[in-house]
Design a protein around this motif. Sequence first.
Motif, short mmCIF file in Angstrom:
data_model
loop_
_atom_site.label_atom_id
_atom_site.label_comp_id
_atom_site.label_asym_id
_atom_site.label_seq_id
_atom_site.Cartn_x
_atom_site.Cartn_y
_atom_site.Cartn_z
N UNK A 97 -15.60 11.38 -0.68
CA UNK A 97 -15.66 11.04 -2.10
C UNK A 97 -14.34 11.40 -2.80
N UNK A 98 -13.48 12.17 -2.13
CA UNK A 98 -12.16 12.48 -2.68
C UNK A 98 -11.15 11.35 -2.49
N UNK A 99 -11.41 10.47 -1.53
CA UNK A 99 -10.38 9.49 -1.17
C UNK A 99 -9.93 8.60 -2.33
N UNK A 100 -10.85 8.13 -3.19
CA UNK A 100 -10.39 7.25 -4.28
C UNK A 100 -9.40 7.93 -5.23
N UNK A 101 -9.35 9.26 -5.21
CA UNK A 101 -8.38 9.95 -6.07
C UNK A 101 -6.95 9.60 -5.71
N UNK A 102 -6.71 9.30 -4.44
CA UNK A 102 -5.33 8.99 -4.06
C UNK A 102 -5.17 7.63 -3.39
N UNK A 103 -6.28 7.01 -3.00
CA UNK A 103 -6.18 5.66 -2.44
C UNK A 103 -6.49 4.68 -3.57
N UNK A 104 -5.44 4.07 -4.07
CA UNK A 104 -5.58 3.27 -5.29
C UNK A 104 -6.49 2.06 -5.15
N UNK A 105 -6.71 1.59 -3.94
CA UNK A 105 -7.51 0.38 -3.79
C UNK A 105 -9.00 0.69 -3.74
N UNK A 106 -9.36 1.96 -3.65
CA UNK A 106 -10.77 2.31 -3.58
C UNK A 106 -11.33 2.59 -4.96
N UNK A 107 -12.50 2.05 -5.24
CA UNK A 107 -13.14 2.35 -6.51
C UNK A 107 -13.98 3.62 -6.36
N UNK A 108 -14.75 3.65 -5.29
CA UNK A 108 -15.56 4.85 -5.08
C UNK A 108 -15.99 4.95 -3.63
N UNK A 109 -16.25 6.16 -3.22
CA UNK A 109 -16.90 6.39 -1.93
C UNK A 109 -18.03 7.38 -2.19
N UNK A 110 -19.23 6.94 -1.90
CA UNK A 110 -20.38 7.81 -2.12
C UNK A 110 -20.83 8.34 -0.77
N UNK A 111 -20.90 9.64 -0.67
CA UNK A 111 -21.31 10.23 0.60
C UNK A 111 -22.83 10.38 0.58
N UNK A 112 -23.51 9.74 1.54
CA UNK A 112 -24.97 9.81 1.51
C UNK A 112 -25.52 10.93 2.38
N UNK A 113 -24.90 11.16 3.51
CA UNK A 113 -25.26 12.36 4.28
C UNK A 113 -24.05 12.79 5.09
N UNK A 114 -24.21 13.73 5.95
CA UNK A 114 -23.09 14.29 6.70
C UNK A 114 -22.20 13.24 7.36
N UNK A 115 -22.80 12.12 7.75
CA UNK A 115 -22.00 11.15 8.49
C UNK A 115 -21.85 9.80 7.79
N UNK A 116 -22.72 9.53 6.83
CA UNK A 116 -22.73 8.18 6.25
C UNK A 116 -22.18 8.14 4.83
N UNK A 117 -21.55 7.03 4.50
CA UNK A 117 -20.99 6.87 3.16
C UNK A 117 -20.96 5.40 2.76
N UNK A 118 -20.96 5.17 1.43
CA UNK A 118 -20.89 3.80 0.92
C UNK A 118 -19.56 3.62 0.21
N UNK A 119 -18.81 2.62 0.61
CA UNK A 119 -17.46 2.40 0.10
C UNK A 119 -17.43 1.19 -0.83
N UNK A 120 -16.75 1.33 -1.96
CA UNK A 120 -16.51 0.19 -2.86
C UNK A 120 -15.01 0.10 -3.08
N UNK A 121 -14.47 -1.09 -2.79
CA UNK A 121 -13.02 -1.29 -2.94
C UNK A 121 -12.75 -2.43 -3.91
N UNK A 122 -11.58 -2.38 -4.52
CA UNK A 122 -11.15 -3.51 -5.35
C UNK A 122 -10.63 -4.59 -4.44
N UNK A 123 -11.24 -5.76 -4.54
CA UNK A 123 -10.78 -6.88 -3.72
C UNK A 123 -9.99 -7.85 -4.56
N UNK A 124 -9.60 -8.96 -3.94
CA UNK A 124 -8.84 -9.96 -4.68
C UNK A 124 -9.70 -10.62 -5.76
N UNK A 125 -9.06 -11.19 -6.74
CA UNK A 125 -9.73 -11.94 -7.81
C UNK A 125 -10.79 -11.08 -8.52
#
Lengths: 262, 398
Positions: A97-125
């Motif tokens: 969940x820290x990654x979007x702080x420095x990866x400009x293309x990521x909107x959010x990363x939600x960590x659901x458990x120890x191993x799983x996460x949901x990623x949202x990135x800014x795409x084209x258009x």
Amino acid sequence: MTRGSLTRSTSFSSQDNHESDSSAKFGALLAGLGIAALGLTRKSATRVAMVATGATIASFALRDDSAEQSQSSSCATSSIIVNVPRERAYSFWRDFSNLPQFMNHLKSVEVSDGRHSRWVAYGPMNKEIEWDAEITDEQENERILWQSIEGSDISMLGIVEFTEAAGKRGTLIKVNISYESPGGALSNTAAKLLGKDPSFLMRQDMRRFKALLEAGEIPTTEGQSHGPRSLLSGLFGAMNPDEPVKKNAGRSLANAHKRRVS
Amino acid sequence: MKAICWMGKEKMSVEDVPDPKILNPRDAIIRITRTCICGSDLHLYNGFMPTMEQGDIVGHEFMGEVVEVGSGVNREKLKVGDRVVVPFTIACGNCFFCNEQLWSLCDNSNPNYWIAEEMMGNSPSGLFGYTHMMGGYAGGQAQYARVPFADVGPLKIPEGLSDEQVVFLSDIFPTGYMGAENCNIRPGDTVAIWGCGPVGLFAIKSAFLLGAERVIAIDRFPYRLQRAKEAGAETINYEQVDDLVQSLKDMTGSMGPDSCCDAVGMEAAGHTLPFMIDRAKQVMRLSFDRPNVFRQCIMACRKGGTISMPGVYGGLVDKIPLGQFMNKGLTLKTGQTHMMRYMKPLLELIEQHKIDPSFVISHRVSLDEAPEMYKTFRDKQDECTKVVIDPWAESKAA
Ligand SMILES: NC(=O)c1ccc[n+]([C@@H]2O[C@H](COP(=O)([O-])OP(=O)(O)OC[C@H]3O[C@@H](n4cnc5c(N)ncnc54)[C@H](O)[C@@H]3O)[C@@H](O)[C@H]2O)c1
Ligand SMILES: [Zn+2]
Ligand SMILES: [Zn+2]
């Protein structure tokens, strides 16, 4: 490309495209204006479009652009020394969940458990791209490997390694992230319009990571005062290949007038 | 607030701009009480520095009172109400370079790192009011300024010292001092210094402080040479000698000065053929620099000597006598000043009355008068040596 081939591409081979020598870069600069200074980066042409999203993720497709290809891929590598202990660098990264702080293309990363996460990135258009990822291998304070789960719109494979830097200079971090789009989330044409040097963008991400851990913040001038800008200055901003995709409002040429004060 | 903005080549103007805000946790806002025009600003004024944008607030030599601090600023180091001098280099305090006291090479203070990286392989630290390549930070020729990493750079000033005595700790005094230190002076040495501007004058004083026996100062403006003489230097007006290098050798028993200091930089004046070619290239934007002073330093310096280069250069230069440099076994030391290394010790020298830096001031003006002063300072009219601005003063002119 199959997932297998993607996996093979995660070795830390240098993927940098041949950069012109410094005098050629200067040649570009000599045109005098700041615009020219920005013209010295990357392989020109589609830069303005690239800025529209400017992101690693949005930048795939450009490496193989044969029209038949219905999928596209990109691979970004970078390495940097961060003046903090290995545990610190590792644990900051390990909390995705820290990654979007420095990866400009990521909107959010939600960590659901120890191993799983949901990623949202800014795409084209202005489209957002979402996928789920899981950590497939990890070695505390040494290595994290993660990948998108089967059936996602996007295939992602990331590997990051942490080792002691020589000379007690902190932690050497090497990262390699590959994206592959099986045609769905991005049309090939859209993707082609976008950025083209994922490793460049990754290097900027890693600089921000370093600043965040060493200095506690990422240096910025966003929002500072200035006098009346010219249209040219708007272009200057719009052509910045390191344009943070999150804050594209106010930076584009179309918005140049909003940045004027008088 | 009022601020001086770069509006294009030879166009500085006073603009009304929004007051600066805290943008990052470690920022502070300073209410500026004194600010100055530097020889480095002339490179911007003359349009020789790439990556300026119309509307950029300039200025990097300022001091004032802290009026706001961000949540991340260490309050033991800096709090509202402190009176501080702000160094022109911005440094995080935590990276490899800051730890090594190489403050002007801080790794984390340039938001546009990549531009400098493209041009130089790596980026130096961010600077106030000095091109987007160096971070694009708004500068300090204004009524207020935002200072990043405010618990690292700003130096608290004890009571009893006037602004004019300490404001040059923001740049030119440390720069002249580092220029002299980089000369690698040993007792009895002879040091030649090109340029009797503020940087050169501080280098002369510092060279004596560091044990030089003789200092030879070179310029063409009699009033500046006079100031150099007052500081204890022997002087040469380079326009009045046929061959400067020969003159320097004649003055040093054919040996040449032990150290040569280039306190002129990229806009050196001259009249020789290589100079004319440099000048033409610069006008055509084929080159940023006119390195004729550096060439002379190489030719004049004694074998095994040291060249110190506080003068600023922008990029590639031609016709550097590199073979001569190599065969004479010379050493070159340079860089933007590692400010935080020098500010405190030099403040102590001021407190002990060993030096009063205000001697360089020739003009005191308001912000409204400042744009005009760029021209005066550039053309060395009106015996202009150093311009100090009171950003709150009413304009004298009606
Ligand atoms: N390294 C740093 O961190 C740093 C900091 C501040 C200033 N500087 C640089 O130091 C230099 C001097 O700054 P300043 O404020 O004293 O500027 P200035 O313009 O007041 O002084 C420059 C002097 O050099 C003289 N000069 C020009 N051509 C010459 C020649 N061929 N031979 C001898 N003298 C010559 C000029 O007549 C002038 O008196 C500039 O390049 C400036 O950018 C560097
Ligand atoms: Zn200066
Ligand atoms: Zn630093």
